[in-house]
Design an enzyme around this catalytic site. Structure first.
Site, short mmCIF file in Angstrom:
data_model
loop_
_atom_site.label_atom_id
_atom_site.label_comp_id
_atom_site.label_asym_id
_atom_site.label_seq_id
_atom_site.Cartn_x
_atom_site.Cartn_y
_atom_site.Cartn_z
N LYS A 206 -21.99 33.72 46.80
CA LYS A 206 -22.23 32.84 47.93
C LYS A 206 -22.38 33.68 49.19
CE LYS A 206 -22.29 28.89 50.24
NZ LYS A 206 -23.42 27.94 50.08
N ARG A 296 -11.83 56.21 47.89
CA ARG A 296 -11.86 57.47 48.66
C ARG A 296 -11.22 57.23 50.02
NH1 ARG A 296 -15.59 55.83 52.28
NH2 ARG A 296 -17.29 54.50 51.57
#
Length: 456
Positions: A206, A296
């Site tokens: 959506k 990360r």
């Protein structure tokens, strides 16, 4: 956190994040070595490493993205661990496997976890299983059958957004507002996904109309502890690229943030995540929706460091060395507010990159101001890499104080020889919508359109 048996960290990156990692390694008493491309030969930050070696020509594909060259350089310099920073190979599971195969440790999660969380569809399925709310849409890639795709879109409700399953950085995304445009949009998005990520799979969600981009910073060790270190608002974006980040996200109920943070930490324990990472969400009408996890360190980690008082990069390295996190969740505290402006070497109006030599440089200072940059007077800004050359971060007891300090710092910043976007940041920090807090991810584009209209 200092290690008696000194180990060597190889930095597989460049620029300000390489310098940031060097500083963290120094704090931990580690030997630190770097790889650099021909374009970065002679960069001042390399002098702060114990050793440095050229890994290839200027193009990233032949240097910072060249896995065999990076692995060979790390081994030649006697590395025990490899820090990938952000960008380049930082979320490449193949690289993580190559590091392990070479007898070294990656400062980051395992290749299996990285691969699982790097695939947006798999990550969504894992988050649903962990009870983390997700954007409405199936937790699977789209089938090839156009009729089946159309049925999925109808069930979700238009507008919908198509995304590359292996994507990121704003690429491989397309909004579809009308059923008649769906088939072509799917074809184009698959082509982009294949071109940018080598994976043609796409999925559908959506499309939220006025969402904010809010993220949760986590840190986990190999001993079963996973902490959430706070939240950040990164909604000020241009073409899905962040411009300004702040911590904490203004105007969101702290109890809701704590609930989402706890779920993120729990999911890290569930999947065996080790290292620093970020859960990214869209937030709209009091609801959080998971969109992806970055496995990360983030560009915007300094705002979390300033409000928590923690050195996230040093802790990230320490858990990779096998250490247990030195604090519990109830010891993670947040004080004040921090705002970060990404300073890019680009024209502030056309956004065209502005490579060249920095002929003069004056960095701001004063209470609550932190500047992260590898640039010095005389440095060359290369056209081969991302245009970000500095981050100006301001911390204050309140958001208002942080804003005031950030504005003062931007006015003081001077970079001669190349153009930069400091004036753009100054204008954005003065924008009434941003000052009020809680702008959506579409705010910058709307602000820019209003400026262009006013100039006509």
């Amino acid at each position: 956190m200092t290690r008696a048996d000194q180990q060597t960290v190889f930095i597989a990156n460049r620029g300000e994040i390489a310098l940031r990692i060097i500083r963290a390694c120094r704090r931990l008493g580690l030997r630190v070595v770097c790889g650099y491309s021909e374009a970065d030969r002679g960069a001042p930050y390399l002098d702060l490493a114990d050793a440095a070696i050229c890994i290839g020509p200027a193009p990233a594909s032949k240097s910072y993205l060249n896995i065999p060259a990076v692995i060979q350089a790390a081994r030649l310099l006697g590395a025990d661990l490899v820090h990938p920073g952000y960008g380049f190979l930082s979320e490449n599971a193949g690289f993580a496997e190559a590091v392990t195969a070479a007898g070294m440790r990656l400062i980051g999660p395992s290749a299996d976890v990285m691969r699982r969380m790097g695939d947006k569809v798999e990550a969504k399925a894992a988050m649903i299983a962990a009870g983390v709310p997700c954007v409405p849409g199936p937790d699977s890639t789209l089938p090839k059958d156009p009729a089946a795709i159309a049925a999925i879109a109808e069930e979700i409700g238009y507008p919908v957004i198509l995304k590359a399953a292996g994507g990121g950085g704003g690429r491989g995304m397309r909004i579809v507002r009308d059923p008649a445009a769906l088939a072509e949009a799917c074809m184009l998005t698959r082509q982009e996904a294949e071109r940018f990520f080598g994976n043609p799979d796409i999925y559908m969600e959506k499309f939220l109309q006025r969402p904010r981009h809010v993220e949760i910073q986590i840190l986990a060790d190999a001993h079963g502890t996973a902490l959430w270190l706070g939240d950040r608002d990164c909604s000020m974006q241009r073409r899905h690229q962040k411009l300004i980040e702040e911590a904490p996200a203004p105007g969101i109920d702290r109890a809701l943030i704590a609930e989402i943070g706890a779920r993120c930490a729990a999911s890290c324990r569930e999947i065996g995540y080790v290292g620093a990472g970020t859960f990214e969400f869209l937030y709209e009408d009091g609801q959080f929706y998971f969109i992806e996890m970055n496995t990360r360190i983030q560009v915007e980690h300094p705002v979390t460091e300033l409000v928590t008082g923690l050195d996230i990069v040093a802790l990230q390295i320490d858990v990779a060395l096998g250490a247990a996190l030195p604090l519990s969740q109830d010891q993670v505290a947040s004080a004040g507010h921090a705002i970060e402006c990404r300073i890019n070497a680009e024209d502030p109006e056309s956004f065209s990159p502005s490579p060249g030599r920095v002929t003069g440089l004056h960095l701001p200072g004063g209470p609550g101001i932190r500047v992260e940059t590898h640039i010095v007077a005389g440095a060359e800004v290369s056209a081969h890499y991302d245009s970000m050359i500095a981050k100006v971060i301001a911390h204050g007891a309140t958001r208002e104080e942080a804003l005031s300090r950030a504005c003062t710092a931007l006015a003081e910043l001077r970079i001669d020889g190349v153009r930069c976007n400091a004036t753009l940041h100054a204008a954005l920090l003065a924008d009434p919508g941003f000052v009020a807090g809680g702008v959506s991810i579409h705010h910058f584009e709307q602000w820019l359109a209003a400026q262009e209209k006013a100039d006509v």
